[in-house]
Write an enzyme that holds these catalytic residues in place. Sequence first.
Site, mmCIF file in Angstrom:
data_model
loop_
_atom_site.group_PDB
_atom_site.id
_atom_site.type_symbol
_atom_site.label_atom_id
_atom_site.label_comp_id
_atom_site.label_asym_id
_atom_site.label_seq_id
_atom_site.Cartn_x
_atom_site.Cartn_y
_atom_site.Cartn_z
ATOM 1 N N TYR A 160 -26.212 47.355 7.548
ATOM 2 C CA TYR A 160 -26.591 46.136 6.815
ATOM 3 C C TYR A 160 -26.114 46.167 5.366
ATOM 4 O O TYR A 160 -26.239 45.163 4.655
ATOM 5 C CB TYR A 160 -28.111 45.928 6.846
ATOM 6 C CG TYR A 160 -28.573 45.424 8.185
ATOM 7 C CD1 TYR A 160 -28.534 46.266 9.293
ATOM 8 C CD2 TYR A 160 -29.008 44.129 8.360
ATOM 9 C CE1 TYR A 160 -28.932 45.819 10.550
ATOM 10 C CE2 TYR A 160 -29.403 43.669 9.605
ATOM 11 C CZ TYR A 160 -29.362 44.516 10.686
ATOM 12 O OH TYR A 160 -29.752 44.065 11.920
ATOM 13 N N ASP A 320 -34.150 46.181 13.886
ATOM 14 C CA ASP A 320 -33.919 44.762 14.163
ATOM 15 C C ASP A 320 -34.059 44.498 15.664
ATOM 16 O O ASP A 320 -34.791 43.602 16.104
ATOM 17 C CB ASP A 320 -32.511 44.396 13.669
ATOM 18 C CG ASP A 320 -32.311 42.899 13.516
ATOM 19 O OD1 ASP A 320 -33.241 42.131 13.793
ATOM 20 O OD2 ASP A 320 -31.200 42.491 13.119
HETATM 21 O O1 LIG Z 1 -30.538 37.741 8.109
HETATM 22 C C1 LIG Z 1 -30.383 37.310 9.230
HETATM 23 O O2 LIG Z 1 -29.762 36.284 9.475
HETATM 24 C C2 LIG Z 1 -30.989 38.032 10.400
HETATM 25 C C3 LIG Z 1 -32.125 38.921 9.998
HETATM 26 C C4 LIG Z 1 -32.877 39.449 11.137
HETATM 27 O O3 LIG Z 1 -32.488 39.372 12.287
HETATM 28 C C5 LIG Z 1 -34.159 40.088 10.883
HETATM 29 O O4 LIG Z 1 -34.609 40.137 9.755
HETATM 30 O O5 LIG Z 1 -34.779 40.575 11.848
HETATM 31 MG MG LIG Z 2 -33.884 40.244 13.696
#
Ligand SMILES: O=C(O)CCC(=O)C(=O)O
Ligand SMILES: [Mg+2]
Length: 431
Positions: A160, A320
């Site tokens: 990320y 995630d």
């Molecule tokens: O930032 C995004 O578009 C996805 C973030 C995401 O999937 C999460 O925070 O679980």
């Molecule tokens: Mg997510």
Amino acid sequence: MAQFQHYDPPKSGEPITLQNGKLHVPDQPIVPFIEGDGTGPDIWAASVRVFDAAVEKVYGGKRRIHWYEVYAGEKAYHKYQSWLPEDTLTALTEYIVSIKGPLTTPVGGGIRSLNVALRQELDLYVCQRPVRYFDGVPSPVKHPELVDMVIFRENSEDIYAGVEWAEGTPEVKKVVEFLKNEMGVKKIRFPETSGIGIKPVSKEGTDRLVRAAIEYALKHKRKSVTLVHKGNIMKFTEGAFKNWGYELAEREYRDKVFTWTEYDRIKEEKGQDAADAAQKAAVAEGKIIVKDVIADAFLQQILTRPAEYDVIATMNLNGDYISDALAAQVGGIGIAPGANINYVTGHAVFEATHGTAPKYAGLDKVNPGSVILSGVMMLEYMGWQEAADSITSALEKTISQKTVTYDFARLMEGAKEVKTSQFADAIIANL
Ligand SMILES: O=C(O)CCC(=O)C(=O)O
Ligand SMILES: [Mg+2]
Ligand SMILES: NC(=O)C1=CN([C@@H]2O[C@H](COP(=O)(O)OP(=O)(O)OC[C@H]3O[C@@H](n4cnc5c(N)ncnc54)[C@H](OP(=O)(O)O)[C@@H]3O)[C@@H](O)[C@H]2O)C=CC1
């Protein structure tokens, strides 16, 4: 006092502050909120009514949140031609505790995630997502009530970090040449047509995440902390996360934990029976068991034997995936709350696990439960436990009355399907 370029902070209410490492919450705090994209405005309109009604009911006017709208995403772009205005970062920093709706991220190009940017800018290194079952919620598994976990997802590094180069660019050619010529890398299968991404995972990042998970487990008398990783394949990132996690547990919490590395040491020296006995004694003494599991095995075991897992500590991408998988197990992403927290500075941005669900935008249709429960987490964080509890009970009661949004209604027999706003009305009536 912070200076804002465009925003006008509320004239009434006071900021939440951090005093001697402790959050100080006045009775009339100013709390910034971001409405969010897609279904965000529908969900926020419903959720804020629930928060205000609960606080009013419980504290009878003595306490009140002074909401301060700040902007990110599409609304910010239309208003200020910026996806994430500097003023928003200033407000979230200044007022310490805030709440947000989901923000859109395009796939495969365009702007990078604003959600990730907020976490990185404020260094909100813990993404904390509790997953528990609410009675009566439809679930795809036989025993959803066995799921009671709290995910601690590392929120500041891993892939990320956004260190990546697109296929065909001069930059990626340079990186590939460097890897081939200076690092002796021979295993990029198609070097001419590869995009390259980098996965930084650090000891410092791991230490602070695992520390937060163990602190939580101790404070809430949980049974175990499981390090979830894919360290057999990614040895120096995910494997190192596992090793650093165990080392931290033994270094900083020697008298309060029993780790599986300790188990292995005893087993090697004295045999399996002695190791089993040592672990049993540690459990009897109320010690936290610190263990680990490889991520793919974890994803099947949460379905086959979820009761064995409790607090989960893992890296960003695993966290995630795991968040959405576990949310589905207890009835779906419609009631999956979360928080992004820096436990050192106190900064916290509360937000649902789900995204913008764009196909439902403006239909007053989706479940506001995830943002409502994120607000419950926020009230708990602020020390307003009574208001938090009253919302949780009212939500439970509303679901038990089978008054639910489309996502639950389609899986429940005899349910009364209501709109987002009506679900909020029903919760308020049950407060
Ligand atoms: O930032 C995004 O578009 C996805 C973030 C995401 O999937 C999460 O925070 O679980
Ligand atoms: Mg997510
Ligand atoms: N923290 C954040 O702000 C996040 C932002 N995103 C962003 O959101 C956008 C859309 O992402 P996507 O992958 O479609 O994931 P979403 O989580 O937005 O939606 C996927 C599906 O989940 C269900 N769902 C989501 N929210 C609700 C809700 N409140 N109530 C009931 N059901 C819900 C719907 O299922 P069904 O179709 O079965 O009805 C929906 O189609 C992307 O731009 C993504 O980057 C994604 C995750 C987190």
